[in-house]
Design a protein around this motif. Sequence first.
Motif, PDB file in Angstrom:
ATOM      1  N   HIS A 100       0.795  -1.229   0.000  1.00  0.00           N
ATOM      2  CA  HIS A 100       0.000   0.000   0.000  1.00  0.00           C
ATOM      3  C   HIS A 100       0.827   1.277   0.000  1.00  0.00           C
ATOM      4  N   GLN A 101       2.129   1.137  -0.083  1.00  0.00           N
ATOM      5  CA  GLN A 101       3.024   2.280  -0.243  1.00  0.00           C
ATOM      6  C   GLN A 101       2.825   3.346   0.830  1.00  0.00           C
ATOM      7  N   ARG A 102       2.694   2.905   2.071  1.00  0.00           N
ATOM      8  CA  ARG A 102       2.542   3.866   3.169  1.00  0.00           C
ATOM      9  C   ARG A 102       3.908   4.268   3.720  1.00  0.00           C
ATOM     10  N   TRP A 103       4.926   4.085   2.907  1.00  0.00           N
ATOM     11  CA  TRP A 103       6.281   4.532   3.219  1.00  0.00           C
ATOM     12  C   TRP A 103       6.473   5.918   2.629  1.00  0.00           C
ATOM     13  N   PRO A 104       7.521   6.612   3.031  1.00  0.00           N
ATOM     14  CA  PRO A 104       7.767   7.933   2.429  1.00  0.00           C
ATOM     15  C   PRO A 104       8.396   7.822   1.028  1.00  0.00           C
ATOM     16  N   PHE A 105       8.611   6.615   0.526  1.00  0.00           N
ATOM     17  CA  PHE A 105       9.121   6.420  -0.835  1.00  0.00           C
ATOM     18  C   PHE A 105       8.328   5.291  -1.495  1.00  0.00           C
ATOM     19  N   ARG A 106       8.401   5.226  -2.810  1.00  0.00           N
ATOM     20  CA  ARG A 106       7.616   4.240  -3.558  1.00  0.00           C
ATOM     21  C   ARG A 106       8.534   3.177  -4.152  1.00  0.00           C
ATOM     22  N   TYR A 107       8.188   1.912  -3.941  1.00  0.00           N
ATOM     23  CA  TYR A 107       8.925   0.796  -4.530  1.00  0.00           C
ATOM     24  C   TYR A 107       7.924  -0.256  -4.982  1.00  0.00           C
ATOM     25  N   VAL A 108       7.952  -0.595  -6.253  1.00  0.00           N
ATOM     26  CA  VAL A 108       7.107  -1.650  -6.791  1.00  0.00           C
ATOM     27  C   VAL A 108       8.032  -2.765  -7.252  1.00  0.00           C
ATOM     28  N   PRO A 109       7.914  -3.947  -6.641  1.00  0.00           N
ATOM     29  CA  PRO A 109       8.811  -5.045  -7.012  1.00  0.00           C
ATOM     30  C   PRO A 109       8.591  -5.489  -8.459  1.00  0.00           C
ATOM     31  N   LYS A 110       9.653  -5.835  -9.131  1.00  0.00           N
ATOM     32  CA  LYS A 110       9.597  -6.198 -10.547  1.00  0.00           C
ATOM     33  C   LYS A 110       9.510  -7.711 -10.778  1.00  0.00           C
ATOM     34  N   ARG A 111       9.935  -8.524  -9.813  1.00  0.00           N
ATOM     35  CA  ARG A 111       9.912  -9.971 -10.009  1.00  0.00           C
ATOM     36  C   ARG A 111       9.964 -10.694  -8.673  1.00  0.00           C
ATOM     37  N   GLY A 112       9.729 -11.981  -8.742  1.00  0.00           N
ATOM     38  CA  GLY A 112       9.874 -12.842  -7.576  1.00  0.00           C
ATOM     39  C   GLY A 112       8.683 -12.805  -6.629  1.00  0.00           C
ATOM     40  N   TYR A 113       8.954 -13.287  -5.417  1.00  0.00           N
ATOM     41  CA  TYR A 113       7.926 -13.432  -4.385  1.00  0.00           C
ATOM     42  C   TYR A 113       7.229 -12.111  -4.069  1.00  0.00           C
ATOM     43  N   PHE A 114       7.978 -11.043  -3.906  1.00  0.00           N
ATOM     44  CA  PHE A 114       7.372  -9.768  -3.534  1.00  0.00           C
ATOM     45  C   PHE A 114       6.484  -9.216  -4.656  1.00  0.00           C
ATOM     46  N   ARG A 115       6.866  -9.467  -5.906  1.00  0.00           N
ATOM     47  CA  ARG A 115       6.013  -9.060  -7.030  1.00  0.00           C
ATOM     48  C   ARG A 115       4.688  -9.815  -6.981  1.00  0.00           C
ATOM     49  N   ARG A 116       4.774 -11.130  -6.734  1.00  0.00           N
ATOM     50  CA  ARG A 116       3.555 -11.954  -6.649  1.00  0.00           C
ATOM     51  C   ARG A 116       2.676 -11.495  -5.491  1.00  0.00           C
ATOM     52  N   LEU A 117       3.285 -11.211  -4.357  1.00  0.00           N
ATOM     53  CA  LEU A 117       2.538 -10.739  -3.193  1.00  0.00           C
ATOM     54  C   LEU A 117       1.869  -9.396  -3.500  1.00  0.00           C
ATOM     55  N   TYR A 118       2.608  -8.515  -4.133  1.00  0.00           N
ATOM     56  CA  TYR A 118       2.087  -7.203  -4.513  1.00  0.00           C
ATOM     57  C   TYR A 118       0.894  -7.359  -5.459  1.00  0.00           C
ATOM     58  N   GLN A 119       1.052  -8.172  -6.489  1.00  0.00           N
ATOM     59  CA  GLN A 119      -0.022  -8.370  -7.466  1.00  0.00           C
ATOM     60  C   GLN A 119      -1.241  -9.026  -6.827  1.00  0.00           C
ATOM     61  N   ALA A 120      -1.022 -10.021  -5.973  1.00  0.00           N
ATOM     62  CA  ALA A 120      -2.138 -10.726  -5.333  1.00  0.00           C
ATOM     63  C   ALA A 120      -2.971  -9.770  -4.499  1.00  0.00           C
ATOM     64  N   HIS A 121      -2.318  -8.887  -3.768  1.00  0.00           N
ATOM     65  CA  HIS A 121      -3.081  -7.971  -2.931  1.00  0.00           C
ATOM     66  C   HIS A 121      -3.749  -6.874  -3.766  1.00  0.00           C
ATOM     67  N   ARG A 122      -3.121  -6.486  -4.861  1.00  0.00           N
ATOM     68  CA  ARG A 122      -3.771  -5.527  -5.755  1.00  0.00           C
ATOM     69  C   ARG A 122      -5.036  -6.158  -6.349  1.00  0.00           C
ATOM     70  N   LEU A 123      -4.986  -7.462  -6.653  1.00  0.00           N
ATOM     71  CA  LEU A 123      -6.176  -8.155  -7.158  1.00  0.00           C
ATOM     72  C   LEU A 123      -7.243  -8.249  -6.073  1.00  0.00           C
ATOM     73  N   HIS A 124      -6.818  -8.344  -4.817  1.00  0.00           N
ATOM     74  CA  HIS A 124      -7.775  -8.326  -3.709  1.00  0.00           C
ATOM     75  C   HIS A 124      -8.572  -7.016  -3.742  1.00  0.00           C
ATOM     76  N   HIS A 125      -7.892  -5.938  -4.068  1.00  0.00           N
ATOM     77  CA  HIS A 125      -8.532  -4.620  -4.106  1.00  0.00           C
ATOM     78  C   HIS A 125      -9.191  -4.309  -5.450  1.00  0.00           C
TER      79      HIS A 125
END
Length: 175
Positions: A100-125
């Motif tokens: 949800h990018q509630r950090w003071p900077f933005r990072y979107v993972p490009k591959r791997g586990y964190f990318r999958r986690l990011y995409q899965a939660h975006r699909l939740h929303h």
Amino acid sequence: MSVLIPVMIVVLTVVAMEGFAYSVHRWIMHGPLGWGWHKSHHEETHGPFEKNDLYAVVFAVISILLFAIGSAWWPWLWWVAVGASVYGVIYFVVHDGLVHQRWPFRYVPKRGYFRRLYQAHRLHHAVEGRDDCVSFGFVYAPPVDDLKAQLKSSGVLAKRQSKHRDAWRADRPED
């Protein structure tokens, strides 16, 4: 108590917390009792806090109680509190920070586990409201293709595409 037992309790608690968090998220937060707070998490946020953050306060109070009871009567419960707290930190970093990018900077993972986690939660929303959502875990993410198939079979994606197409048409001037 040997060091191995507390470590095992902490690790097992962290693993169990994902199942607990999934259940609370799926049946309480998205249920009629918890949606009042959680709804704010599925809407545009104005400011650094949302009503949904009250869940973090509730879980912090529970952890504090576990620490107190563990300190006074059951030492193993203190280690359960450590595991629950570790999970809370993981949740904060991964869910609030990465997804949800509630950090003071933005990072979107490009591959791997964190990318999958990011995409899965975006699909939740991707779903409006509390029904027909997918991916209720916070640390485990089902395969993204499976989640997309779930959304497609529920008809949610078609409704969403239709709504956006209608909105696009409404914004276009008459020819």
